[in-house]
Design a protein around this motif. Structure first.
Motif, PDB file in Angstrom:
ATOM      1  N   GLY A   1       0.782  -1.226   0.000  1.00 43.69           N
ATOM      2  CA  GLY A   1       0.000   0.000   0.000  1.00 43.69           C
ATOM      3  C   GLY A   1       0.814   1.276   0.000  1.00 43.69           C
ATOM      4  O   GLY A   1       0.382   2.295  -0.547  1.00 43.69           O
ATOM      5  N   TYR A   2       1.999   1.242   0.605  1.00 38.96           N
ATOM      6  CA  TYR A   2       2.799   2.457   0.709  1.00 38.96           C
ATOM      7  C   TYR A   2       3.871   2.568  -0.364  1.00 38.96           C
ATOM      8  O   TYR A   2       4.515   3.611  -0.488  1.00 38.96           O
ATOM      9  CB  TYR A   2       3.468   2.525   2.085  1.00 38.96           C
ATOM     10  CG  TYR A   2       2.490   2.735   3.210  1.00 38.96           C
ATOM     11  CD1 TYR A   2       1.872   3.966   3.407  1.00 38.96           C
ATOM     12  CD2 TYR A   2       2.164   1.685   4.073  1.00 38.96           C
ATOM     13  CE1 TYR A   2       0.966   4.157   4.434  1.00 38.96           C
ATOM     14  CE2 TYR A   2       1.255   1.870   5.096  1.00 38.96           C
ATOM     15  CZ  TYR A   2       0.666   3.104   5.282  1.00 38.96           C
ATOM     16  OH  TYR A   2      -0.243   3.286   6.299  1.00 38.96           O
ATOM     17  N   ARG A   3       4.056   1.505  -1.140  1.00 36.83           N
ATOM     18  CA  ARG A   3       5.109   1.543  -2.156  1.00 36.83           C
ATOM     19  C   ARG A   3       4.553   1.105  -3.492  1.00 36.83           C
ATOM     20  O   ARG A   3       3.903   0.075  -3.606  1.00 36.83           O
ATOM     21  CB  ARG A   3       6.309   0.681  -1.754  1.00 36.83           C
ATOM     22  CG  ARG A   3       5.987  -0.752  -1.426  1.00 36.83           C
ATOM     23  CD  ARG A   3       7.165  -1.457  -0.753  1.00 36.83           C
ATOM     24  NE  ARG A   3       6.822  -2.805  -0.352  1.00 36.83           N
ATOM     25  CZ  ARG A   3       7.142  -3.894  -1.040  1.00 36.83           C
ATOM     26  NH1 ARG A   3       7.830  -3.779  -2.167  1.00 36.83           N
ATOM     27  NH2 ARG A   3       6.795  -5.083  -0.605  1.00 36.83           N
TER      28      ARG A   3
ATOM     29  N   ILE B   1       6.066   5.903  -1.129  1.00 36.31           N
ATOM     30  CA  ILE B   1       7.340   5.486  -1.732  1.00 36.31           C
ATOM     31  C   ILE B   1       7.063   5.259  -3.204  1.00 36.31           C
ATOM     32  O   ILE B   1       6.602   4.194  -3.629  1.00 36.31           O
ATOM     33  CB  ILE B   1       7.879   4.212  -1.057  1.00 36.31           C
ATOM     34  CG1 ILE B   1       8.023   4.430   0.452  1.00 36.31           C
ATOM     35  CG2 ILE B   1       9.211   3.795  -1.676  1.00 36.31           C
ATOM     36  CD1 ILE B   1       8.335   3.172   1.236  1.00 36.31           C
ATOM     37  N   ASP B   2       7.291   6.279  -3.998  1.00 37.19           N
ATOM     38  CA  ASP B   2       6.908   6.274  -5.418  1.00 37.19           C
ATOM     39  C   ASP B   2       7.957   5.494  -6.208  1.00 37.19           C
ATOM     40  O   ASP B   2       9.096   5.940  -6.364  1.00 37.19           O
ATOM     41  CB  ASP B   2       6.807   7.715  -5.919  1.00 37.19           C
ATOM     42  CG  ASP B   2       6.127   7.804  -7.281  1.00 37.19           C
ATOM     43  OD1 ASP B   2       5.871   6.748  -7.885  1.00 37.19           O
ATOM     44  OD2 ASP B   2       5.852   8.928  -7.735  1.00 37.19           O
ATOM     45  N   ARG B   3       7.546   4.362  -6.696  1.00 40.33           N
ATOM     46  CA  ARG B   3       8.475   3.492  -7.421  1.00 40.33           C
ATOM     47  C   ARG B   3       7.675   2.650  -8.404  1.00 40.33           C
ATOM     48  O   ARG B   3       6.438   2.598  -8.335  1.00 40.33           O
ATOM     49  CB  ARG B   3       9.224   2.579  -6.448  1.00 40.33           C
ATOM     50  CG  ARG B   3       8.324   1.784  -5.506  1.00 40.33           C
ATOM     51  CD  ARG B   3       8.942   0.460  -5.111  1.00 40.33           C
ATOM     52  NE  ARG B   3       9.034  -0.419  -6.271  1.00 40.33           N
ATOM     53  CZ  ARG B   3       9.536  -1.640  -6.228  1.00 40.33           C
ATOM     54  NH1 ARG B   3       9.994  -2.137  -5.100  1.00 40.33           N
ATOM     55  NH2 ARG B   3       9.577  -2.406  -7.317  1.00 40.33           N
TER      56      ARG B   3
END
Length: 317
Positions: free
Chosen positions: A107-109, A115-117
């Protein structure tokens, strides 16, 4: 002809034989099981699954596609234990089952997240297909995602695009859980096509929950296979209407767009008693009840073989 990975090794597509395209062996949250399923007996559960699948094989079914992925409790060592004791082919999947949000692990990556990747799911799916799932050596042979009544949520879109990109990269087909009442199969078709997935590589799962022939023929005209794959789940649509819908689609010339299944399992932890969904929700229902009803309604053996054999082979080839 093409090579297809199963839980017991390689086969070629001619060995698929009569195939049910959407059957689970086990649907159980492993974290839940470890903490709360105090009466779970691994040996007994595996033995029951072997018995169920051997029974299905004795009815003339040669293979199942098992779309149990992340979110549904996929645990391949247990499937391997079953596969070693049955001649029925178990074709396993990779992907993610969510109707709404991403699991916290993702959810955060990811694209546009804190964490934009690049999308991490795509790489995981590709690895499952090209290298194997975990350390089992078993490779996934198709992909699975879902879009249900909530529609194209952020998590669903991320998952579906990751599945599509992995499918394009590896060439394996895609099964989509859909919500027929909201016509979400059309949304799935559009998004997967945007990412370059060929329509014939897509099974629109749970199309058989609908009697909306306009919706179903639009999906078929777009080139995808219709999963008439919840035979026995009478709580969503009764047996007679499911059969009548298949018969009418065959009559209209859509036999090459239809595949069959139950969406059943040997064990599922969604319900105290799975029979709440239908008294005949089991692996045997199509062989024992559905095919005889189709024959009585005028569906030929050649048309039945098309739905069970030819369309599935074409889906993989």
């Amino acid at each position: 002809m093409s090579n297809i990975h199963t839980a017991a090794g390689f086969i070629d597509s001619r060995q698929l034989g009569k195939t049910l395209v959407h059957e689970h062996v086990f649907v159980i949250g492993e974290e839940y099981r470890i903490n709360y399923e105090t009466e779970w007996n691994e040996e007994e559960k595996v033995a029951q699954a072997v018995s169920d699948l051997n029974g299905l094989k004795s009815l003339g079914i040669d293979s199942i596609m098992d779309p149990t992925v992340l979110g549904l409790g996929r645990y391949i060592p247990r499937i391997q234990a079953v596969a070693r004791q049955t001649d029925l082919n178990i074709v396993v999947a990779t992907g993610l089952y969510t109707w709404n949000d991403m699991p916290q692990q993702f959810g955060y990556r990811g694209p546009g997240e804190i964490i934009d990747r690049p999308e991490p799911l795509t790489d995981l799916f590709i690895r499952d297909i090209t290298e194997g799932i975990g350390d089992t050596g078993v490779r996934a042979a198709f992909l699975k995602c879902a879009i249900d009544e909530p529609g194209l949520t952020h998590g669903v879109e991320r998952t579906m695009r990751a599945v599509a990109r992995a499918g394009v990269e590896t060439g394996v087909p895609v099964t989509v859980h859909t919500h027929a009442a909201s016509r979400s199969g059309l949304v799935a078709q559009r998004l997967l096509a945007e990412e370059g997935v060929e329509p014939g590589k897509i099974i629109i799962g749970h199309s058989g929950d609908s009697i909306d022939l306009e919706y179903l023929t639009e999906l078929a005209d777009n080139g995808s296979l219709l999963g008439m794959d919840r035979f026995g789940v009478d709580v969503f649509l009764p047996f007679e209407q499911r059969v009548a819908t298949v018969v009418e689609l065959v009559r209209r010339g859509y036999v090459e767009s239809l595949v069959l299944s139950h969406d059943a399992s040997c064990h599922i932890d969604f319900f105290d008693d799975p029979k709440v969904m239908g008294e005949r929700w089991n692996y045997r229902h199509i062989s024992e009840d559905v095919l005889p009803a189709l024959r009585v309604a005028g569906v030929s053996e050649e048309e039945i073989d098309m739905m069970l054999v030819g369309n599935v082979r074409r889906h993989f080839e």
